[in-house]
Design a protein around this motif. Structure first.
Motif, short mmCIF file in Angstrom:
data_model
loop_
_atom_site.label_atom_id
_atom_site.label_comp_id
_atom_site.label_asym_id
_atom_site.label_seq_id
_atom_site.Cartn_x
_atom_site.Cartn_y
_atom_site.Cartn_z
N CYS A 148 47.55 -5.52 47.02
CA CYS A 148 46.15 -5.55 47.47
C CYS A 148 45.52 -4.17 47.27
N SER A 149 44.24 -4.17 46.95
CA SER A 149 43.46 -2.93 46.91
C SER A 149 42.26 -3.08 47.83
N ILE A 150 41.97 -2.01 48.58
CA ILE A 150 40.77 -1.95 49.43
C ILE A 150 39.96 -0.75 48.95
N LEU A 151 38.78 -1.02 48.44
CA LEU A 151 37.97 0.01 47.81
C LEU A 151 36.58 0.06 48.44
N ALA A 152 36.10 1.25 48.72
CA ALA A 152 34.76 1.41 49.31
C ALA A 152 34.39 2.88 49.30
N MET A 153 33.09 3.14 49.36
CA MET A 153 32.63 4.51 49.49
C MET A 153 32.92 5.02 50.90
N THR A 154 32.84 6.32 51.07
CA THR A 154 33.13 6.92 52.37
C THR A 154 32.22 6.35 53.45
N GLY A 155 32.82 5.97 54.58
CA GLY A 155 32.06 5.48 55.71
C GLY A 155 31.67 4.02 55.64
N SER A 156 32.20 3.29 54.66
CA SER A 156 31.83 1.87 54.52
C SER A 156 32.82 0.92 55.19
N LEU A 419 34.30 -3.16 49.72
CA LEU A 419 33.14 -2.95 50.58
C LEU A 419 32.09 -2.19 49.78
N ARG A 420 31.11 -1.63 50.43
CA ARG A 420 29.99 -1.05 49.71
C ARG A 420 30.41 0.13 48.82
N VAL A 421 29.98 0.08 47.58
CA VAL A 421 30.18 1.15 46.61
C VAL A 421 28.86 1.36 45.88
N THR A 422 28.41 2.59 45.75
CA THR A 422 27.13 2.86 45.09
C THR A 422 27.25 3.80 43.90
N GLY A 451 30.59 -3.56 57.36
CA GLY A 451 31.44 -4.61 57.92
C GLY A 451 31.53 -5.86 57.08
N THR A 452 30.91 -5.86 55.91
CA THR A 452 30.96 -7.03 55.02
C THR A 452 31.64 -6.63 53.72
N ALA A 453 32.52 -7.50 53.24
CA ALA A 453 33.28 -7.20 52.02
C ALA A 453 33.26 -8.39 51.08
N ILE A 454 33.46 -8.11 49.82
CA ILE A 454 33.69 -9.15 48.82
C ILE A 454 35.20 -9.21 48.58
N ILE A 455 35.77 -10.40 48.73
CA ILE A 455 37.22 -10.58 48.59
C ILE A 455 37.50 -11.50 47.41
N SER A 456 38.35 -11.03 46.53
CA SER A 456 38.82 -11.83 45.40
C SER A 456 40.33 -11.92 45.50
N SER A 457 40.86 -13.14 45.40
CA SER A 457 42.30 -13.33 45.54
C SER A 457 42.73 -14.59 44.83
N SER A 458 44.00 -14.63 44.44
CA SER A 458 44.52 -15.84 43.79
C SER A 458 44.55 -17.02 44.73
N SER A 459 44.57 -16.76 46.03
CA SER A 459 44.57 -17.86 46.99
C SER A 459 43.16 -18.38 47.25
N LEU A 460 42.14 -17.72 46.70
CA LEU A 460 40.76 -18.18 46.81
C LEU A 460 40.27 -18.62 45.44
N GLU A 461 39.43 -19.63 45.41
CA GLU A 461 38.98 -20.17 44.13
C GLU A 461 37.95 -19.31 43.44
N ARG A 462 37.28 -18.45 44.19
CA ARG A 462 36.28 -17.55 43.63
C ARG A 462 36.03 -16.43 44.62
N PRO A 463 35.49 -15.30 44.17
CA PRO A 463 35.19 -14.21 45.12
C PRO A 463 34.23 -14.69 46.20
N ILE A 464 34.50 -14.30 47.43
CA ILE A 464 33.66 -14.71 48.55
C ILE A 464 33.23 -13.48 49.35
N MET A 465 32.13 -13.63 50.07
CA MET A 465 31.63 -12.55 50.91
C MET A 465 32.06 -12.83 52.35
N VAL A 466 32.65 -11.82 52.99
CA VAL A 466 33.29 -12.01 54.28
C VAL A 466 32.83 -10.94 55.26
N ARG A 467 32.51 -11.37 56.47
CA ARG A 467 32.28 -10.43 57.58
C ARG A 467 33.65 -10.10 58.17
#
Length: 530
Positions: A148-156, A419-422, A451-467
């Motif tokens: 797994c990778s968790i990627l986001a800008m500082t403070g996100s 999470l948020r990246v700009t 607090g909201t992220a986009i998650i992509s995984s083989s166990s999900l059929e498509r990327p989803i937005m998650v709180r």
């Protein structure tokens, strides 16, 4: 039928169509909707975008003079993407025949969303589907095995999100080893004091009975630790030293090391780092000084002095070992990660430790992309990413700089939590390096709320937005207020358990009240030990 959001019109395809919405206020971008298909039955779709137009306000007519208010000519059109439907065999399929124009479109019910997106099972509770009261759960085995990778800008919220996942892994008794550069994961011991946990159906909880914090430095430098981490320093080979250095020494330097170690092995059964330094110092080669400087760097870390911490103690069922790097020089930290992860992977291959997961915070420092930096830990993290699945050793990498993380590592992460990246460079790296990353998703990433992220995984059929779910434990990575806050006194050293009460402490992790063995060449790096 009276609850229809709109009606399909115009040209349709098997992957998308347009819907004339009856009321712009009843639908929004990213909403899930359903439409009837003559062959496949109810098909789940998602609104990709919404446009509004009004014939009263075309470019030509806005400059005309009107008498009175004309009748409304507004049109609201939703651009919809087809997700698909599941047959009796449970396989998701996209219709092979386009949706019929004239079909009415309805808001999708929760059961259809869960079944179609693959949210019906999973042990790891990550949060709730954005805009819905639907829990998002991931399969624990797939999550650990495929990285797994968790990627986001500082403070996100990347460390906060990692904390949520670590809590869930602890609930499943998954063995964990956390590389913690800033000492923020020791807070997993303590229950959360945050508000709003009831929204996600979780309660405050501490995992103090499952957490062991070790420091490669000393307890005087890092009083939050339960003990010190020491590595095997006897009978090191040439390749061991080269791997620790993380550099590519010249053939001359390797030759000097080889001669020194060969003499030691011919004279004695075991030897330590100080013996190697002594033999190199006795060499007549003028190049020995460069080798001595490299060996002194290893000795300065004091990692090899005293009794080594057994590798079996670092990865245990139902336990989490945190290696806190507080007080450790940045140049030394990758050395620690390199040695620990190398021995851990070998131990896993031999079945000496159970299957588990390694969590690496600030991964851009330990597995930097080529051209940005060089770290001795890069190769072993690449190896775990590419081969760890075969041996049951998972990897979670966390970073605020996606562009600076080794692409070979990121590409092996099957679950991506973003999470948020700009930053332009970071967004380009995401678009190029991660599967399923479309231009639309990249635009969404730039504007994700906290607090909201986009998650992509083989166990999900498509990327989803998650709180993301609220944490059960205290968050140790919260930002420090600069303005408007009272100055706080220095943090007190937390109360320690008596030595005899620390039943599960790793054998080589010297108890906090015991005198750890002294040694090393330049102990001034980490201060005087207690």
């Amino acid at each position: 039928m009276r609850d229809a959001l709109g009606i399909v019109f115009g040209e349709t395809s098997t992957h998308s169509f347009k819907v004339a919405l009856a009321d712009a206020r009843r639908a929004r971008r990213r909403d899930y909707v359903k439409v009837w298909h003559d062959v496949d039955g109810w098909v789940l779709c998602q609104i990709a975008g919404i446009t509004r137009s009004d014939e009263r306000f075309t470019e030509e007519r806005v400059f005309e003079q009107h008498e009175g208010e004309p009748e409304s000519g507004e049109r609201v059109v939703a651009h919809v993407e087809v997700v698909g439907s599941r047959g009796q065999d449970g396989v998701l399929r996209v219709p092979t025949i386009p949706i019929s124009p004239g079909e009415k479109v309805f808001r999708a019910d929760p059961e259809l969303i869960k079944e179609t997106l693959g949210l019906v099972k999973g042990e790891l509770y990550i949060g709730k589907l954005d805009g819905h009261d639907i829990e998002v759960r991931l399969d624990a085995n797939s999550f650990v095995q495929r990285h797994c990778s968790i990627l986001a800008m500082t403070g996100s919220g990347k460390s906060y999100t990692a904390g949520v996942i670590i809590e869930e892994l602890l609930e499943q008794d998954v063995p964990l080893l956390i590389i913690d550069p800033h000492g923020e994961y020791s807070s997993l011991r303590h229950p959360s004091e945050e508000m709003g946990l009831e929204e996600f159906g979780v309660s405050p909880k501490g995992y103090g009975d499952k957490i062991t914090v070790l420091t490669p430095a000393s307890l005087s430098v890092n009083p939050e630790a339960d003990g010190v981490l020491r590595l095997r320093g006897h009978s090191l080979g040439v390749q061991d030293i080269v791997r620790v250095l993380g550099e590519s020494p010249t053939n001359t330097h390797v030759g000097i090391l080889y001669e020194a170690i060969s003499r030691l092995r011919a004279e004695r059964d075991t030897y330590d780092l100080q013996d190697i330094i002594g033999e190199v110092a006795a060499s007549e080669s003028k190049a020995k000084w460069a080798v001595l400087a490299l060996l002194e760097q290893i000795a300065d870390s004091e990692l090899f002095c005293g009794e080594a911490t057994p590798i079996q103690s670092l990865l245990k069922r139902g336990r989490c070992t945190v290696i806190s790097m507080v007080g450790v020089k940045p140049s030394v930290q990758p050395l620690v990660v390199s040695i620990v992860c190398t021995e851990l992977l070998e131990a896993r291959k031999l079945g000496l430790v159970p299957p588990g997961m390694v969590v690496v915070e600030e991964a851009h420092n330990f597995a930097p992309e080529r051209g940005f930096a060089v770290a001795p830990s890069t190769d072993i993290l690449r190896t775990i990413a590419s081969e760890g699945r075969k041996f049951g050793l998972g990897l979670m990498v966390i970073s605020q700089r996606p562009a600076r993380v080794d692409k070979n590592v990121l590409s092996q992460c099957n679950t991506q939590i973003i999470l948020r990246v700009t930053g332009r460079v970071d967004l380009q790296a995401l678009a190029k390096g991660l599967e399923g990353m479309t231009s639309e998703l990249v635009e969404d990433i730039k504007s994700l709320p906290m607090g909201t992220a986009i998650i992509s995984s083989s166990s999900l059929e498509r990327p989803i937005m998650v709180r993301i779910c609220k944490r059960r434990t205290r968050h140790g990575g919260a930002s420090v207020s600069i303005v408007g806050s009272k100055a706080k006194s220095p943090r007190r050293r937390r109360a320690k358990k008596p030595v005899e009460a620390v039943e599960d402490a790793p054998p080589g992790a010297h108890p906090p009240d015991a005198q750890p063995p002294r040694g090393g060449v330049l102990s001034k790096l980490f201060g005087t030990r207690r």
